[in-house]
Design a protein around this motif. Structure first.
Motif, short mmCIF file in Angstrom:
data_model
loop_
_atom_site.label_atom_id
_atom_site.label_comp_id
_atom_site.label_asym_id
_atom_site.label_seq_id
_atom_site.Cartn_x
_atom_site.Cartn_y
_atom_site.Cartn_z
N ASP A 74 -12.78 -4.12 4.00
CA ASP A 74 -12.29 -5.47 4.02
C ASP A 74 -10.74 -5.39 4.67
OD1 ASP A 74 -11.29 -4.64 1.62
OD2 ASP A 74 -11.44 -6.61 0.69
N MET A 75 -10.29 -4.34 4.65
CA MET A 75 -8.70 -4.31 5.12
C MET A 75 -8.52 -3.53 6.50
SD MET A 75 -6.31 -5.32 2.95
CE MET A 75 -7.33 -6.59 2.46
N GLN A 76 -9.78 -3.25 6.81
CA GLN A 76 -9.63 -2.57 8.24
C GLN A 76 -9.42 -3.34 9.55
OE1 GLN A 76 -13.15 0.11 8.79
NE2 GLN A 76 -12.68 1.21 6.79
N ALA A 77 -8.89 -2.56 10.60
CA ALA A 77 -8.53 -3.15 11.78
C ALA A 77 -8.70 -2.26 12.78
CB ALA A 77 -6.93 -3.67 11.58
N CYS A 78 -8.23 -2.47 13.85
CA CYS A 78 -8.63 -1.84 15.17
C CYS A 78 -7.84 -0.43 15.46
CB CYS A 78 -8.20 -2.62 16.28
SG CYS A 78 -6.87 -3.50 16.81
N HIS A 79 -6.55 -0.44 14.60
CA HIS A 79 -5.87 1.12 14.65
C HIS A 79 -5.13 1.28 13.21
CE1 HIS A 79 -2.79 -2.12 15.58
NE2 HIS A 79 -1.94 -1.38 15.19
N THR A 80 -4.88 2.58 13.29
CA THR A 80 -4.67 3.01 11.92
C THR A 80 -3.32 3.74 12.21
OG1 THR A 80 -6.74 3.25 10.80
CG2 THR A 80 -4.93 4.26 9.88
N ALA A 81 -2.26 3.81 11.44
CA ALA A 81 -0.91 4.38 11.78
C ALA A 81 -0.57 5.20 10.67
CB ALA A 81 0.03 3.93 12.34
N VAL A 82 0.02 6.45 10.49
CA VAL A 82 0.33 7.23 9.43
C VAL A 82 1.97 7.46 9.82
CG1 VAL A 82 0.51 9.38 8.12
CG2 VAL A 82 -1.70 8.29 9.11
N ILE A 83 2.93 7.31 8.73
CA ILE A 83 4.15 7.55 8.95
C ILE A 83 4.60 8.28 7.83
CG2 ILE A 83 4.84 5.29 7.87
CD1 ILE A 83 7.23 5.22 9.94
N GLY A 84 5.91 8.80 7.94
CA GLY A 84 6.55 9.63 6.95
C GLY A 84 6.61 10.93 7.12
N ASN A 85 7.40 11.74 6.12
CA ASN A 85 7.79 13.11 6.00
C ASN A 85 6.89 13.78 5.22
OD1 ASN A 85 8.67 15.61 6.86
ND2 ASN A 85 11.06 15.15 6.25
N ASP A 86 7.78 13.94 3.91
CA ASP A 86 6.79 14.69 2.72
C ASP A 86 5.72 13.73 2.15
OD1 ASP A 86 8.79 16.70 2.80
OD2 ASP A 86 10.10 15.98 1.70
N ARG A 87 5.98 12.46 2.15
CA ARG A 87 4.87 11.64 1.64
C ARG A 87 4.51 10.69 3.05
NH1 ARG A 87 5.17 7.07 -3.04
NH2 ARG A 87 2.86 6.45 -2.66
N LYS A 88 3.10 10.84 3.21
CA LYS A 88 2.63 9.99 4.23
C LYS A 88 2.12 8.49 3.84
CE LYS A 88 2.63 13.57 7.06
NZ LYS A 88 3.95 13.60 8.07
N TYR A 89 2.46 7.81 4.52
CA TYR A 89 2.21 6.20 4.27
C TYR A 89 1.03 5.75 5.52
CZ TYR A 89 6.13 6.32 1.36
OH TYR A 89 6.91 6.71 0.18
N ILE A 90 0.48 4.86 5.19
CA ILE A 90 -0.64 4.38 5.91
C ILE A 90 -0.22 2.91 6.71
CG2 ILE A 90 -3.12 3.54 6.00
CD1 ILE A 90 -3.60 5.30 3.57
N ILE A 91 -0.40 2.73 7.80
CA ILE A 91 -0.12 1.23 8.28
C ILE A 91 -1.50 0.97 9.12
CG2 ILE A 91 1.15 -0.07 9.95
CD1 ILE A 91 3.62 1.83 9.54
N GLU A 92 -2.33 -0.16 8.59
CA GLU A 92 -3.53 -0.31 9.11
C GLU A 92 -3.39 -1.79 9.76
OE1 GLU A 92 -7.53 -0.37 9.98
OE2 GLU A 92 -6.16 1.22 9.32
#
Length: 154
Positions: A74-92
């Protein structure tokens, strides 16, 4: 200096400019999207224009990326991004720049942020700064329920 040495040093300088520095690595984002999605392209270009170093990975099927990231259906969209260096974060999805900047500044203990679906007026979807939609936080683990992170347009 020979012509070869001069040309080599000039090329080395250009290559150095093209590679993100250690300080930029926290602003390096990999965006997984369909090669045919125009709204994803608009969102990616806006993120890049805002100063993020963007690497685009065009994929026919994003389901494995979303599954690996633990993004609830129920949180999904058309693209997914990942950002960060040591710790990766998700941008959906069509997360606004303000939410990304706020999140990267505050660094709350969450896995990521999401704008489910494709809300009209969101970045990439006919951007309207007064459009109202919700940005959700994705809990520390996939078992944590998403919570409201911020609401836009208010």
């Amino acid at each position: 200096m020979t012509k070869f040495t001069t040309a080599f040093l000039a090329l080395a300088g250009l290559l150095t400019l093209a590679v993100p520095t250690q300080a930029d690595e926290e602003k390096t984002m990999t965006v997984y999207k369909s090669p045919w999605c125009g709204c994803c392209e608009v969102w990616t270009e806006a993120v890049e224009a805002a100063g993020y170093w963007v690497v685009v990975e065009d994929l026919e099927d994003l389901s494995s990326i979303k599954q690996q990231a633990g993004i609830p259906d129920d949180m999904q969209a058309c693209h997914t991004a990942v950002i960060g260096n040591d710790r990766k974060y998700i941008i959906e999805g069509h997360v606004p720049l303000e939410a990304i900047d706020k999140w990267m500044t505050e660094r709350p203990d969450i896995r990521g942020i999401a704008v489910p679906g494709m809300p009209e007026g969101s970045l990439g979807m006919g951007y309207d700064p007064s459009a109202e939609y919700t940005v959700y936080s994705l809990g520390v683990t996939p078992s944590h329920a998403p919570e409201v992170y911020m609401t836009t347009g208010r």
